[in-house]
Write an enzyme that holds these catalytic residues in place. Structure first.
Site, PDB file in Angstrom:
ATOM      1  N   CYS A  94      15.788   1.558 -46.034  1.00 25.84           N
ATOM      2  CA  CYS A  94      14.827   2.344 -46.809  1.00 25.84           C
ATOM      3  C   CYS A  94      15.485   3.518 -47.543  1.00 25.84           C
ATOM      4  CB  CYS A  94      13.694   2.815 -45.894  1.00 25.84           C
ATOM      5  SG  CYS A  94      12.200   3.260 -46.781  1.00 25.84           S
ATOM      6  N   ARG A 128       2.816   2.558 -53.746  1.00 24.88           N
ATOM      7  CA  ARG A 128       3.671   2.204 -52.606  1.00 24.88           C
ATOM      8  C   ARG A 128       3.528   0.726 -52.300  1.00 24.88           C
ATOM      9  NH1 ARG A 128       5.876   6.629 -50.018  1.00 24.88           N
ATOM     10  NH2 ARG A 128       6.792   5.567 -48.237  1.00 24.88           N
ATOM     11  N   HIS A 194      11.561  -2.330 -42.217  1.00 21.47           N
ATOM     12  CA  HIS A 194      11.403  -1.661 -40.924  1.00 21.47           C
ATOM     13  C   HIS A 194      10.870  -2.694 -39.929  1.00 21.47           C
ATOM     14  CE1 HIS A 194      11.782   2.146 -43.058  1.00 21.47           C
ATOM     15  NE2 HIS A 194      10.845   1.757 -43.888  1.00 21.47           N
TER      16      HIS A 194
END
Lengths: 243, 466
Positions: A94, A128, A194
C-alpha cells in the site's frame, strides 16, 4: 540457518494489520527450524539495510506517509537502494508500495518524489478502491490465486521495468483500469493487498523466504508445511469472490 | 405537512414492530424524504438534546446517560435500538413525538455527526474515544476525527463538549480556539490503575501536532493514559475524574469521583476499564446538565450491559445442562484487547468461542485480526478454541500464527452449530466474543430457542435487534 528480518517504520506504517506479514514470515521460518530475528527500524534511524535478509514496509495514514517519504529520502534512501541492488527481498504494501515508486501525484497536481526503486508512478484518485480482491499470479512459476483486501485511493501505473504481481480476477488492483495488481521487480514485491497478504497466501511467503535463504546460503529446498488451514481460508475467499 | 409526516412515520414504525422485523432506519428515511426539515423541527420540541459519539462505548454510555436522567425524574428519550445513523435517529424522534421530553440523548455514528449537529443543534456533545474501526467505511482514522471535528464546529454558541482527556485524539478536539463553547474533560487519575499488559498496535501514539511519539507516564489501555509530547502538547487536566478505585474483577468497580459538584462514590457493576470510562463519561455529561448526585449514583448501580456487551446469560446444552455464558462484542483491536485483558484469567480456564463475520456492519476488511494481541492469549491458553462465522477460517489462521497449535482450533463456520459445540465443550462457563452481526445472529438463535433461562449477575431486559 538464521534470517534477520527488518520491519520498516512499524510505529507509523501500521494501518491495516500489515504486521501479519512479518508474523507470517517469522512463523513459517521458525516452523522449519530457521532462526529468525525481527527488528523494527524507525524514523530517523540510520541503519545499513543491506545487512538484513528480508525487508518489509507497510502502509499508513496520509500524515504519517509524508513523514516517511522524507525519512526515506533523507535518511534511509541510499541504504535501501544498496539493499535492493544486493538482492535483499523486499515486500512493500500500500503506502510503502507507493513510496518505492518514482512519484506520487497529489490531487493538487503537486508531485511527491519517491525512491524510484520500482518503475511505477502513482496518482491520487477521486474514489477509494475498497473491497476483497482475488488475483492470478505466476510469481512462483505456476499459476495460483492470491486473495486479500484492497483499500487505496492512489492509482498506480507500471513502467516497462516491472511486471505486475498478477491479473485481477475480482476487485480493482493497481489503478482499476488495466486489470493488473502489484509489481514485481527483481526480489521486490509491491502490492496494495492487505488481509494481511502473506498469512493466507503462504506460497508468496515461501517465495520471499526462499529468495532470502538462497541469497544467503545458496540453493535451498524449503521443507513442506501443513497449510490446510491457510488453504481453506484462501479458498473461502476465492469461491466467494468468483462465484 | 409536518404533522402528516410524523403520523406516517409513526404508522410505519407500528408496522415494522407488528411484522417483528428489525430495521429502525427506514421509517426515518421515508419521513425525511417527505419532509426534509423534520429532524430540526422535532428536536426543537425537546428542551435539551445530547449527542454521544466516538468509536467504542457509545451504546453503553448513552444508555447510562438515559438512566441517570430518568432516575433523577426527568422525562427523557434515547435511540434505544442502537440505530445511530441519521435515519435511525429521526425514527427515534418520530416515535417519541408527543411525549413532552425534557431531554433526548442520542448515540450518533461518527460519520453522521455533521448532519446530526446541523439538524439537532444539541446543547451537549460527548466524544468518548477514537479507535481504528471499520476503515473500509471511513478510509482512515484521521478522517473520522475530522468528521467529528467538523460536526463540533457547527455547534450553537454556549454548547458544552464533553471529552475524554486520556485519549489524545479526543482531547485535542477541546484544545483549539473554541471560545464560544464550554469544554469539560474527564479521565482517570494516574494512580488508580496499573499499566496495561496488552501490546497495542496503536492508532494514536504519535502527536497530531508534530508527529513525535507521545511519552506515556501511564498507559491504561490502548492509547489511553497520561501522555505528553516534546512539542508541549499534553493531556489536559480533567475536572471530572476517578480519584480512587477499587477493582472488583468481573464484578466491576467501586470508584470515587472528584468533580466540581463534589466528591462521591459510585458502584459500577460492569467489568473492564472501558466500561469504567463509559460510566465516567456518562457521569460527566449528567453533571453538565445538572442531574442530582443521588440520581447518578442510583443509575450507575443499576447499569446493565447493552446486549452482547459483557452480557451474562445462562444457556442450556441440548441435554439441558446449564452453562454460564458471557457474551462480549468485539469489533476492533483495542476493544478486543481490552476484553481479553479483563477476562483472560477466566477465558483460559474454560471454553472460548470467537465468531467473526465481515458484513458491512462488521467492517468488510478483517486485516485488523493481525493487530489484536492474540500472542498473549496463546501463551496462557491450553484449551481448544472454537472459531465461527463467515471468516472463521481467517480467525483460525490468525490464532495458529499467534502460537495456538492447529489441533486445538475447532473451525465451525455455522454459528448455531458452533454455539452448541462450544456449550458441550464448556466445563461450566462459555465465553463468546462475536463481531457485530455475529452477535445479532446469536441473539436471534437464542430468542428462537427461548433458551434464555435466566440471568446471572446483571439484570436487564434484552434489547430488540437493531
Amino acid at each position: 540457518m538464521h534470517l534477520r528480518i527488518g520491519h520498516l517504520y512499524p510505529e507509523h506504517l501500521n494501518l491495516y494489520g500489515d504486521r501479519g506479514n512479518v508474523i507470517a514470515l517469522a512463523k513459517r521460518a521458525e516452523w522449519r527450524s530457521i532462526g529468525v530475528m525481527v527488528e523494527s527500524i524507525g524514523l530517523n534511524e540510520e541503519v545499513d539495510l543491506s545487512q538484513y535478509d528480508l525487508l518489509f514496509i507497510g502502509g499508513g495514514q496520509d500524515r504519517d506517509q509524508t513523514l516517511i517519504a522524507k525519512d526515506l529520502k533523507l535518511v534511509k534512501g541510499n541504504s535501501l537502494l544498496d539493499a535492493a541492488d544486493g538482492g535483499v527481498p523486499l515486500l512493500a504494501v500500500c503506502g510503502g508500495y507507493q513510496l518505492l515508486g518514482k512519484y506520487y501525484r497529489l490531487s493538487t497536481g503537486e508531485e511527491v518524489e519517491g525512491l524510484g526503486l520500482l518503475d511505477i508512478s502513482t496518482e491520487a484518485g477521486a474514489k477509494r478502491l475498497i473491497g476483497n480482491i482475488v488475483l492470478e499470479t505466476e510469481l512462483t512459476g505456476e499459476k495460483q490465486t492470491v486473495v486479500g483486501f484492497e483499500n487505496h485511493s492512489g492509482r498506480t501505473f507500471l513502467g516497462s521495468e516491472v511486471k505486475p504481481l498478477g491479473k485481477v480476477l475480482s476487485g480493482s488492483g493497481n489503478n482499476g483500469e488495466d486489470g493488473f495488481e502489484g509489481s514485481v521487480q527483481g526480489n521486490i514485491i509491491g502490492t496494495y493487498i492487505h488481509g494481511s497478504l502473506l498469512p493466507k497466501n503462504p506460497k508468496i511467503t515461501d517465495w520471499l523466504l526462499t529468495r532470502a535463504l538462497e541469497r544467503k546460503f545458496g540453493q535451498v529446498q524449503l521443507q513442506e508445511l501443513n497449510d490446510n488451514l491457510e488453504e481453506s481460508a484462501h479458498q473461502v475467499m476465492v469461491k466467494r469472490s468468483l462465484s | 405537512m409536518r404533522f402528516i409526516a410524523v403520523l406516517i412515520g409513526k404508522a410505519l414504525i407500528f408496522l415494522v414492530r407488528l411484522t417483528g422485523r428489525g430495521g429502525s432506519n427506514w421509517p426515518g428515511k421515508v419521513v425525511r424524504k417527505l419532509f426534509p426539515g423534520i429532524l430540526p423541527y422535532l428536536s426543537l420540541k425537546v428542551e435539551k438534546n445530547i449527542l454521544v459519539t466516538g468509536t467504542n462505548g457509545k451504546t453503553t454510555t448513552n444508555k447510562a446517560i438515559y438512566s441517570m436522567l430518568t432516575q433523577a425524574g426527568f422525562n427523557a428519550m434515547y435511540n434505544n435500538t442502537g440505530a445511530n445513523l441519521i435515519t435511525g435517529i429521526t425514527t427515534a424522534y418520530v416515535e417519541k413525538y408527543g411525549q413532552k421530553n425534557e431531554f433526548a440523548t442520542l448515540e450518533v455514528d461518527e460519520a453522521n455527526m455533521v448532519m446530526a449537529v446541523r439538524e439537532i443543534q444539541p446543547q451537549v456533545v460527548l466524544v468518548t474515544n477514537f479507535f481504528r474501526d471499520q476503515l473500509d467505511r471511513y478510509g482512515e482514522l484521521g478522517k473520522t476525527v475530522q468528521l467529528v471535528k467538523e460536526g463540533l464546529s457547527l455547534l450553537p454558541e454556549g454548547s458544552t463538549i464533553v471529552l475524554n482527556a486520556d485519549d489524545p485524539l479526543t482531547a485535542q478536539l477541546g484544545m483549539q480556539e473554541i471560545d464560544k463553547l464550554r469544554v469539560v474533560f474527564y479521565g482517570l487519575q494516574s494512580n488508580v490503575l496499573r499499566n496495561t499488559a496488552f501490546a497495542d498496535v496503536s492508532d494514536a501514539r504519535h502527536c497530531l501536532q508534530c508527529g513525535e511519539s507521545y511519552v506515556y507516564e501511564k498507559n491504561f489501555y490502548a492509547h489511553l493514559g497520561h501522555y505528553h509530547c516534546s512539542c508541549g502538547f499534553r493531556r489536559p487536566e480533567p475536572t471530572v475524574f476517578v480519584s480512587r478505585l477499587e477493582d472488583r474483577g468481573s464484578s466491576g468497580f467501586l470508584a470515587e469521583i472528584t468533580s466540581p459538584q463534589g466528591i462521591f462514590t459510585v458502584d459500577i457493576p460492569l467489568p473492564g476499564v472501558y466500561n469504567l470510562y463509559n460510566l465516567l463519561a456518562a457521569i460527566a455529561v449528567a453533571l453538565t446538565v445538572d442531574v442530582p448526585l443521588a440520581g447518578i449514583k442510583e443509575a450507575v448501580r443499576g447499569t446493565g450491559a447493552a446486549f452482547g456487551r459483557m452480557e451474562r446469560l445462562l444457556l442450556g446444552t441440548q441435554d439441558g445442562i446449564t452453562k454460564e455464558t458471557l457474551i462480549s462484542l468485539v469489533k476492533n483491536p483495542a476493544g478486543f484487547n481490552a476484553v481479553m485483558e479483563t477476562l483472560l484469567e477466566e477465558i483460559v480456564e474454560d471454553q472460548l468461542l470467537i465468531v467473526v463475520n465481515d458484513l458491512d456492519a462488521d467492517g468488510r476488511d478483517i486485516s485488523w485480526f493481525w493487530d489484536v494481541d492474540f500472542e498473549t492469549l496463546a501463551q496462557k491458553a491450553s484449551n481448544e478454541i472454537v472459531v465461527s462465522g463467515l471468516r472463521a477460517q481467517d480467525m483460525a489462521v490468525r490464532l495458529k500464527y499467534a502460537g495456538i497449535p492447529e489441533e486445538r482450533l475447532v473451525v465451525v463456520p455455522e454459528i448455531e452449530k458452533a454455539l452448541d459445540i462450544s456449550l458441550e465443550k464448556a466445563k461450566s462457563r462459555l465465553y463468546i466474543l462475536p463481531s457485530y452481526t455475529a452477535m445479532l445472529k446469536l441473539q436471534d438463535v437464542l430468542r428462537k430457542r427461548g433458551q434464555v433461562q435466566g440471568y446471572w449477575k446483571t439484570e436487564k431486559k434484552r434489547m430488540r435487534s437493531a
